[in-house]
Design an enzyme around this catalytic site. Sequence first.
Site, PDB file in Angstrom:
ATOM      1  N   LYS B  83       0.857  -1.196   0.000  1.00  0.00           N
ATOM      2  CA  LYS B  83       0.000   0.000   0.000  1.00  0.00           C
ATOM      3  C   LYS B  83       0.885   1.236   0.000  1.00  0.00           C
ATOM      4  O   LYS B  83       1.942   1.256   0.667  1.00  0.00           O
ATOM      5  CB  LYS B  83      -0.861  -0.036   1.255  1.00  0.00           C
ATOM      6  CG  LYS B  83      -1.949   1.029   1.382  1.00  0.00           C
ATOM      7  CD  LYS B  83      -2.791   0.734   2.624  1.00  0.00           C
ATOM      8  CE  LYS B  83      -3.892   1.750   2.822  1.00  0.00           C
ATOM      9  NZ  LYS B  83      -4.704   1.441   4.014  1.00  0.00           N
ATOM     10  N   SER B 157      -9.522   1.464   3.306  1.00  0.00           N
ATOM     11  CA  SER B 157      -8.698   2.287   2.461  1.00  0.00           C
ATOM     12  C   SER B 157      -7.620   1.503   1.710  1.00  0.00           C
ATOM     13  O   SER B 157      -6.915   2.094   0.885  1.00  0.00           O
ATOM     14  CB  SER B 157      -8.019   3.388   3.277  1.00  0.00           C
ATOM     15  OG  SER B 157      -7.139   2.833   4.217  1.00  0.00           O
ATOM     16  N   SER B 181      -9.615  -1.112   7.292  1.00  0.00           N
ATOM     17  CA  SER B 181      -8.949  -1.058   5.982  1.00  0.00           C
ATOM     18  C   SER B 181      -8.272  -2.296   5.466  1.00  0.00           C
ATOM     19  O   SER B 181      -7.876  -2.293   4.310  1.00  0.00           O
ATOM     20  CB  SER B 181      -7.893   0.037   5.984  1.00  0.00           C
ATOM     21  OG  SER B 181      -8.470   1.254   5.709  1.00  0.00           O
TER      22      SER B 181
END
Lengths: 96, 486
Positions: B83, B157, B181
């Site tokens: 990420k 996210s 997330s």
Amino acid sequence: MNKKPISRRSFSKIIAGSFLTGSVVEAAVQEQQRTGSLSDDTAMTLLDHLGYKPTLPDEMKTLKPMLETTIRNLQTIRDFQLPIALEPAFVFHPER
Amino acid sequence: MNINESLCVQTIDQLAPQIKSGKLSPVALTQAYLERIEALDPKVNCFITVTKNLALEQAKKAEEEIKAKKYKGPLHGIPYAVKDLLATRGIRTTWGSRLFVNQVPDHDGAVVEKLRDAGGVLLGKLSMTELAGGPPNAAFNGPVHNPWKLDHWTTGSSTGPGACAAASFAVFAIGSETTASILGPASACGVAGFRPTYGRVSRYGCMPLSWTMDKLGPLARSVSDCATVFQVIHGADPRDPTAVSAPFAFDSKAKMTGRRIGIVKREFDQVPAKAKSIYEDAVKVLKSLGCVVEEVDLPDYPYGIVSRFVWQVEGGTVFEQYARKGELQEALINKSKWFGWKAAMLIPAADYMKVLRIRHAIILETNKLFQRFDVLVAPRNTTGARPIVTPPTQTAGAGAPGGGAAPDADAGGGGGGAGGGGGNLGTLGNVAGLPGVSVPSGFTDTGLPVALNFVGAAMTDGKVLETAYAYEQATSWHERHATFTE
């Protein structure tokens, strides 16, 4: 509960009254408890307090509900009963 | 969509023996993934930066080391992606935000270091919603598309990691979770996701959002792979004072007989009629494994409100320096995000102290609950991922009412609490810093994944993974692969 929005005069009295506590937040809490919502005046006062100036025409439509939710959540926290000796989770150890 | 699919869908358990024996070249494997990303990622949009040259260089090094009998372990030669809130030296790390779009760190995050030292091959940096939270369009590079149905979202996210694992664009991905997330995108994308106990993985080099709630963890196509990755990345780090070392053991053959499972009644009751049979079957599977399954009600606490005050106040503090200069507000796509943080900061200090006392009470009550149960289980994402809807022209106040979007807006139908995704078990898990695993448990009638989430007591990461793995292996949902349906 009286749900009628309060007048500017009443709001000013509340603000004057809350001066002793030094907090516009307290005035907002009292208003929401009494009326179930925040007036536009109160919302604007809170925004001033936060140093936030709405710049777009329809901002208040979403900002006001967000403020109301925050104030409502604050009241939920205040109403929650806890043992007197319970300390905060300052030092976060989930394996406590 | 058969771009090297038969190779790229494989797991660490399947690939590692082939790599170790020399039967499979890490370079060939990396090239296969890079080709697949090039061909298919324009449909998905899960990569912000593909590190092609670095990947090939690392793959070549791995290959040479393995030929020289210097095999490092199951991640040697395995391609992965992270990420884009994890620092990678010399490679831009955008935090999903226009404000940091040109940020290039001079250091690697601890997790990146550990994966590199284990011989992993970094394919690239993955999409995320800006500053780890917001609706689908709240990412400077646009929304990430769910590989199962491209006009649907992944949930955030860790939008990129969820999609990457589901699309088989890497063997595994690293995501992060504050309130939803990792488990949210894993649930929506039909992959395994693991959120470790708070403090077990160093966050050095990771964008801070909520110091007391952020965790890093893997998303992959099997629970076993999540355990293998965690084995490499967990442990204390002097650069992250919250990170601790603790024993970890994952036994893929662990017997489930007598394992005490608490199924969260309220969340099972909330499952829509269409999905009821999926979860009834899931409970039957758990019982067939020998687990002792009992309904449980979670203690009555304002989990969502506590969660929301904590992450909004902490997040607001993190980014306040940018807000003072007006840069944050200018850069944010989801304008209500900053306002949500600001509104939370109305809370007087004494009341915030009360929030933290309630948080402590939640931890103590949760400990009592885990004296009765080994693992708690709840449905997740029961209606499948939501469509990506382009919002009308963004006004500053647009966004979820009630204090701004959660940092990981889990809108996949999991019954999200007011503070973030996944219903009360999800929120409780993050408020109390508990380990959690998401496992695919079926599909909606429109072909979108639904999931089951397993949560355990703090520091019982191995036990939670074992239980989730046993469930996974007793079903075949994890063997299905994304269809890239338009």
